[in-house]
Design a protein around this motif. Structure first.
Motif, PDB file in Angstrom:
ATOM      1  N   CYS A 183      -2.745   4.749   5.756  1.00  0.00           N
ATOM      2  CA  CYS A 183      -2.430   6.071   5.311  1.00  0.00           C
ATOM      3  C   CYS A 183      -3.167   7.181   6.204  1.00  0.00           C
ATOM      4  CB  CYS A 183      -3.083   6.565   3.915  1.00  0.00           C
ATOM      5  SG  CYS A 183      -3.290   8.152   3.300  1.00  0.00           S
ATOM      6  N   MET A 184      -2.592   8.343   6.467  1.00  0.00           N
ATOM      7  CA  MET A 184      -2.994   9.384   7.479  1.00  0.00           C
ATOM      8  C   MET A 184      -3.986  10.469   6.797  1.00  0.00           C
ATOM      9  SD  MET A 184      -1.102   8.560  10.428  1.00  0.00           S
ATOM     10  CE  MET A 184       0.133   7.666  10.599  1.00  0.00           C
ATOM     11  N   HIS A 185      -4.003  10.217   5.399  1.00  0.00           N
ATOM     12  CA  HIS A 185      -4.859  11.215   4.654  1.00  0.00           C
ATOM     13  C   HIS A 185      -4.446  12.455   4.993  1.00  0.00           C
ATOM     14  CE1 HIS A 185      -6.990   7.861   2.978  1.00  0.00           C
ATOM     15  NE2 HIS A 185      -6.949   7.273   4.234  1.00  0.00           N
ATOM     16  N   CYS A 186      -3.429  12.714   5.049  1.00  0.00           N
ATOM     17  CA  CYS A 186      -2.839  14.064   5.379  1.00  0.00           C
ATOM     18  C   CYS A 186      -3.501  15.503   4.961  1.00  0.00           C
ATOM     19  CB  CYS A 186      -1.186  13.932   5.149  1.00  0.00           C
ATOM     20  SG  CYS A 186      -0.386  12.734   5.984  1.00  0.00           S
ATOM     21  N   ASP A 187      -3.341  16.302   5.735  1.00  0.00           N
ATOM     22  CA  ASP A 187      -3.862  17.791   4.978  1.00  0.00           C
ATOM     23  C   ASP A 187      -2.876  18.486   4.079  1.00  0.00           C
ATOM     24  OD1 ASP A 187      -6.585  18.036   6.126  1.00  0.00           O
ATOM     25  OD2 ASP A 187      -5.853  19.122   7.820  1.00  0.00           O
ATOM     26  N   ASP A 188      -1.795  18.136   4.304  1.00  0.00           N
ATOM     27  CA  ASP A 188      -0.680  18.821   3.347  1.00  0.00           C
ATOM     28  C   ASP A 188       0.172  17.330   2.742  1.00  0.00           C
ATOM     29  OD1 ASP A 188      -1.010  21.582   3.803  1.00  0.00           O
ATOM     30  OD2 ASP A 188      -0.502  21.014   5.798  1.00  0.00           O
ATOM     31  N   ALA A 189      -0.548  16.844   1.886  1.00  0.00           N
ATOM     32  CA  ALA A 189       0.063  15.489   1.437  1.00  0.00           C
ATOM     33  C   ALA A 189       0.977  15.668   0.407  1.00  0.00           C
ATOM     34  CB  ALA A 189      -1.136  14.759   1.143  1.00  0.00           C
ATOM     35  N   ALA A 190       2.249  15.559   0.637  1.00  0.00           N
ATOM     36  CA  ALA A 190       3.145  15.898  -0.432  1.00  0.00           C
ATOM     37  C   ALA A 190       3.116  14.669  -1.488  1.00  0.00           C
ATOM     38  CB  ALA A 190       4.636  15.971   0.010  1.00  0.00           C
ATOM     39  N   GLY A 197       5.698  18.090   8.950  1.00  0.00           N
ATOM     40  CA  GLY A 197       4.790  18.937   8.430  1.00  0.00           C
ATOM     41  C   GLY A 197       3.549  18.597   7.435  1.00  0.00           C
ATOM     42  N   TYR A 198       3.191  17.267   7.490  1.00  0.00           N
ATOM     43  CA  TYR A 198       2.169  17.150   6.585  1.00  0.00           C
ATOM     44  C   TYR A 198       0.870  17.218   7.173  1.00  0.00           C
ATOM     45  CZ  TYR A 198       5.784  14.837   3.305  1.00  0.00           C
ATOM     46  OH  TYR A 198       6.976  14.622   2.723  1.00  0.00           O
ATOM     47  N   ASN A 199       0.792  17.366   8.715  1.00  0.00           N
ATOM     48  CA  ASN A 199      -0.489  17.470   9.151  1.00  0.00           C
ATOM     49  C   ASN A 199      -1.214  16.372   8.853  1.00  0.00           C
ATOM     50  OD1 ASN A 199      -0.293  19.937  10.479  1.00  0.00           O
ATOM     51  ND2 ASN A 199      -0.320  20.983   8.442  1.00  0.00           N
ATOM     52  N   LYS A 234      -0.247   1.634  -4.482  1.00  0.00           N
ATOM     53  CA  LYS A 234      -1.535   1.227  -4.093  1.00  0.00           C
ATOM     54  C   LYS A 234      -1.557   1.587  -2.437  1.00  0.00           C
ATOM     55  CE  LYS A 234      -2.922  -2.195  -7.121  1.00  0.00           C
ATOM     56  NZ  LYS A 234      -3.562  -3.504  -7.202  1.00  0.00           N
ATOM     57  N   LYS A 235      -2.768   1.988  -1.986  1.00  0.00           N
ATOM     58  CA  LYS A 235      -2.626   2.621  -0.815  1.00  0.00           C
ATOM     59  C   LYS A 235      -3.999   2.636  -0.107  1.00  0.00           C
ATOM     60  CE  LYS A 235      -3.016   7.130   0.006  1.00  0.00           C
ATOM     61  NZ  LYS A 235      -4.475   7.150   0.551  1.00  0.00           N
ATOM     62  N   CYS A 236      -4.031   2.743   1.249  1.00  0.00           N
ATOM     63  CA  CYS A 236      -5.492   2.876   1.808  1.00  0.00           C
ATOM     64  C   CYS A 236      -6.415   3.663   1.260  1.00  0.00           C
ATOM     65  CB  CYS A 236      -5.254   3.278   3.294  1.00  0.00           C
ATOM     66  SG  CYS A 236      -6.665   3.862   4.281  1.00  0.00           S
ATOM     67  N   ALA A 246       3.092   4.710   3.815  1.00  0.00           N
ATOM     68  CA  ALA A 246       1.565   4.157   3.574  1.00  0.00           C
ATOM     69  C   ALA A 246       1.295   3.755   2.284  1.00  0.00           C
ATOM     70  CB  ALA A 246       0.616   5.327   3.786  1.00  0.00           C
ATOM     71  N   ARG A 247       2.365   3.813   1.332  1.00  0.00           N
ATOM     72  CA  ARG A 247       2.053   3.430   0.014  1.00  0.00           C
ATOM     73  C   ARG A 247       3.177   2.460  -0.413  1.00  0.00           C
ATOM     74  NH1 ARG A 247       0.506   7.892  -3.774  1.00  0.00           N
ATOM     75  NH2 ARG A 247      -0.996   9.202  -2.486  1.00  0.00           N
ATOM     76  N   GLU A 248       2.695   1.324  -1.014  1.00  0.00           N
ATOM     77  CA  GLU A 248       3.407   0.406  -1.541  1.00  0.00           C
ATOM     78  C   GLU A 248       2.836   0.303  -3.022  1.00  0.00           C
ATOM     79  OE1 GLU A 248       3.038  -3.100   1.075  1.00  0.00           O
ATOM     80  OE2 GLU A 248       2.965  -1.797   2.970  1.00  0.00           O
ATOM     81  N   ALA A 290       8.052  10.110  -0.945  1.00  0.00           N
ATOM     82  CA  ALA A 290       7.584  11.466  -0.217  1.00  0.00           C
ATOM     83  C   ALA A 290       6.817  10.972   1.014  1.00  0.00           C
ATOM     84  CB  ALA A 290       6.770  12.235  -1.278  1.00  0.00           C
ATOM     85  N   CYS A 291       6.141  10.039   1.174  1.00  0.00           N
ATOM     86  CA  CYS A 291       5.005   9.723   2.287  1.00  0.00           C
ATOM     87  C   CYS A 291       6.181   9.062   3.489  1.00  0.00           C
ATOM     88  CB  CYS A 291       4.326   8.387   2.054  1.00  0.00           C
ATOM     89  SG  CYS A 291       3.448   8.000   3.582  1.00  0.00           S
ATOM     90  N   PRO A 292       5.976   9.762   4.929  1.00  0.00           N
ATOM     91  CA  PRO A 292       6.858   9.505   5.955  1.00  0.00           C
ATOM     92  C   PRO A 292       6.358   8.289   6.456  1.00  0.00           C
ATOM     93  CG  PRO A 292       5.750  11.904   6.137  1.00  0.00           C
ATOM     94  CD  PRO A 292       5.260  10.947   4.992  1.00  0.00           C
TER      95      PRO A 292
HETATM   96  S1  SF4 Z   1       1.625  11.395   2.820  1.00  0.00           S
HETATM   97 FE1  SF4 Z   1       1.406   8.998   3.279  1.00  0.00          FE
HETATM   98  S2  SF4 Z   1       0.225   9.076   4.945  1.00  0.00           S
HETATM   99 FE2  SF4 Z   1      -0.098  11.181   4.380  1.00  0.00          FE
HETATM  100  S3  SF4 Z   1      -1.366  11.431   2.773  1.00  0.00           S
HETATM  101 FE3  SF4 Z   1       0.023  10.548   1.607  1.00  0.00          FE
HETATM  102  S4  SF4 Z   1       0.336   8.220   1.655  1.00  0.00           S
HETATM  103 FE4  SF4 Z   1      -1.083   8.963   3.178  1.00  0.00          FE
END
Ligand code: SF4
Ligand code: SF4
Lengths: 310, 241
Positions: free
Chosen positions: B72-79, B191-193, B130-132, B119-121, B114-116
């Motif tokens: 997981c990139m812990h995106c700033d704009d996490a959809a 665009g997820y930053n 589940k995810k990081c 990162a999610r399973e 929604a995660c590009p």
């Molecule tokens: S979009 Fe994917 S990589 Fe980004 S915060 Fe969410 S799970 Fe993590």
């Protein structure tokens, strides 16, 4: 994307139910169902509601942990799935009150207003369902205004045919409804053709932008897993090109061409038999269409698994 | 605070040690277990927070193997957060870590769609996503020595290709690395930053190949002489201008 039957059945069947209720909701104002007695209108409304309910029940089979489904009302502000859930639940009391008014009081101003409100809800819910898919930037085949448009049009189309069949089998006049259905068949087939053309244009991220190596070719050497993963199962679904083209043709024939011929009177007068065949054919056609909607969608995570583009 | 990882694609050798360490730590952590459905059988599929894939970049003789660990990139704009209907998926105000509340998730998969970055399973066994967690249960644990308050993957990496830190602090190790080594985000156009950044492989001279040696030594005397004349002709008058 993996085409899950529970979701396909849900979107098609509930969509048809909302279509029936939309048309019934506006029928008092527009005269779509002249001469339908309050009893008949209420029964037809309940049929629409039954379709909606069957669809909603099926949708819960898609959840891996349905015991938490009640929590899905809390993120109304940002989540289209949450909005759909909230509206779908609010819809029941509204629709039932409207049908009760129609049944007890007949065609009064209150019935008309409640009917219009119900019709509005039907469209809003169909748009929400479409937006669940259209909001995803990760799937370019879905991330388009054509998605909600399509959900609304096909819901209304199925609704019009089903309502037409119900009117015909009760010997009620249906000429206006048939004209509406004709218009819907043509517009929704056009929208679908535009959609097929649109998703055929290359666009979106590539394996190069996915990995950040934009000035050289990139090839997958090793995907890193030796057995199934969530990604393979959920996103890796692929159909071969020839099969896709056949299925597109089959779906357009069943959902548009055949119903068009049947209700335009090419095969003789439009009666309940013709409408029944049109309903079954269109339902099967939209079912194939919805299957394709999932099967043709290619998630960007596939780029990390070696696709050059989506 | 904006916590995240920097991963050095120059030094990563693709050994999968980070993925194994992650699985080992997190299977008994806050979002564990990381279920394996058939661990000793034919198809030992299961949940991982971190996966490593290997690519060949460019064509022979300039080609290079690049290994890309991704979590997981812990995106700033996490959809993945905004699409979630139940509120199970959330981003923490204080440090930007994106987490799934296991007790609220209904397993609808929408966040994974929604995660590009994959990162999610979904854990098919418990039916929740589940995810990081960025090892949220390690990095604040005061029972651990300070130098061990890092994600398990960072601790274990044998080539030190992974760095953990605060991207809001311009002088942190991660910020400095990104600045000095042109760290970049993957698939920025969605665009997820994403907070996690990758350091590109360093430029190195091409390794000599058999073809190059032949080209260097296989010339005839007359050919070398003609090339010298041609070069001299081409250079003629260049100094004057
Ligand atoms: S979009 Fe994917 S990589 Fe980004 S915060 Fe969410 S799970 Fe993590
Ligand atoms: S799977 Fe769980 S965390 Fe993801 S969107 Fe659905 S409810 Fe939210």
């Amino acid at each position: 994307m993996h085409p899950a039957l529970s979701v396909i059945f849900f979107t098609v069947t509930a969509g048809a139910g909302y279509g029936v209720l939309f048309l019934l909701g506006i029928s008092r104002l527009t005269g779509l169902t002249p001469e339908a007695s309050p009893d008949q209108a209420t029964v037809m409304g309940l049929v629409g509601l039954a379709l909606v309910t069957a669809g909603l029940i099926s949708s819960t089979f898609h959840l891996a942990n349905p015991k938490n489904a009640w929590r899905s009302f809390v993120r109304f502000r940002t989540s289209w799935l949450s909005r759909e859930a909230v509206f779908a639940v609010l819809f029941y009391p509204l629709c039932l009150i409207w049908l009760a008014c129609d049944w007890f009081m007949g065609n009064t101003a209150l019935t008309v207003v409640l009917g219009l409100l119900t019709a509005l809800f039907c469209v809003v819910i169909l748009v929400c369902t479409g937006m669940i898919y259209a909001q995803l930037k990760t799937i370019r085949q879905w991330h388009t205004a054509l998605t909600p448009v399509n959900f609304v049009l096909l819901g209304l189309l199925l609704g019009a045919l089903i309502l037409g069949f119900m009117l015909a089998s009760q010997n009620l006049p249906l000429s206006r409804l048939v004209s509406v259905a004709l218009g819907l068949v043509i517009i929704s087939a056009l929208a679908k053709v535009i959609y097929f053309y649109w998703i055929g244009q290359p666009a979106g991220p590539t394996i190069n932008t996915a990995l950040g190596f934009t000035r050289a070719t990139v090839r997958l050497l090793d995907v890193g897993n030796s057995s199934d993963t969530f990604h393979n199962k959920e996103f890796g679904y692929q159909v071969d090109k020839v099969k896709l083209i056949w299925l597109r043709a089959i779906s357009l024939t069943l959902m548009a061409v055949l119903p068009l011929l049947l209700i335009s009177g090419v095969f003789g007068p439009v009666g309940s038999i013709a409408l029944l065949i049109a309903v079954l054919s269109a339902y099967a056609g939209v079912f194939v269409e919805r299957w394709l909607f999932f099967a043709e969608a290619r998630h960007v995570v596939n780029l990390y698994h070696g696709f050059q583009r989506t | 605070m904006k916590l995240g990882l920097v991963i050095d694609l120059d030094t990563c050798v693709g050994c999968h040690a980070c993925a194994v360490a992650c699985k080992q730590w997190n299977t008994s952590g806050t979002t564990g277990p990381l279920t394996d459905y058939d661990p000793y059988g034919e198809n030992p599929a299961g949940v991982w927070f971190n996966r490593i894939r290997s690519y060949e970049v460019d064509d022979y003789p300039n080609n290079k193997t690049v290994n890309t660990p991704m979590s997981c990139m812990h995106c700033d704009d996490a959809a993945c957060v905004t699409v979630c209907p139940t509120g199970a998926s959330y981003k923490r105000e204080e440090d930007g870590i994106v987490l799934v509340d296991q007790s609220k998730c209904m397993g609808c998969n929408l966040c994974a769609w929604a995660c590009p970055y994959g990162a999610r399973e979904l854990d098919e066994d418990s039916g929740v996503m589940k995810k990081c967690t960025l090892c949220v249960d390690r990095i604040y644990d005061e029972a651990l020595p300070v130098e061990e308050r890092q994600p398990a993957c960072v601790m274990t990496c044998p080539t030190s290709a992974r760095f953990f830190g605060d991207f809001d602090d311009p002088n942190s190790e991660v910020s400095t690395l990104v600045r000095e080594r042109s760290g970049y985000a993957m698939m920025p156009e969605v665009g997820y930053n994403p907070v996690n950044k990758y350091l590109p492989p360093r430029q190195r001279p091409k390794a000599p190949t058999i073809e190059k040696k032949e080209a260097a030594t296989g010339q005839t005397l007359i050919g070398k002489w003609m090339k010298r004349q041609k070069d001299a002709f081409n250079d003629f008058g260049k100094g004057a201008r």
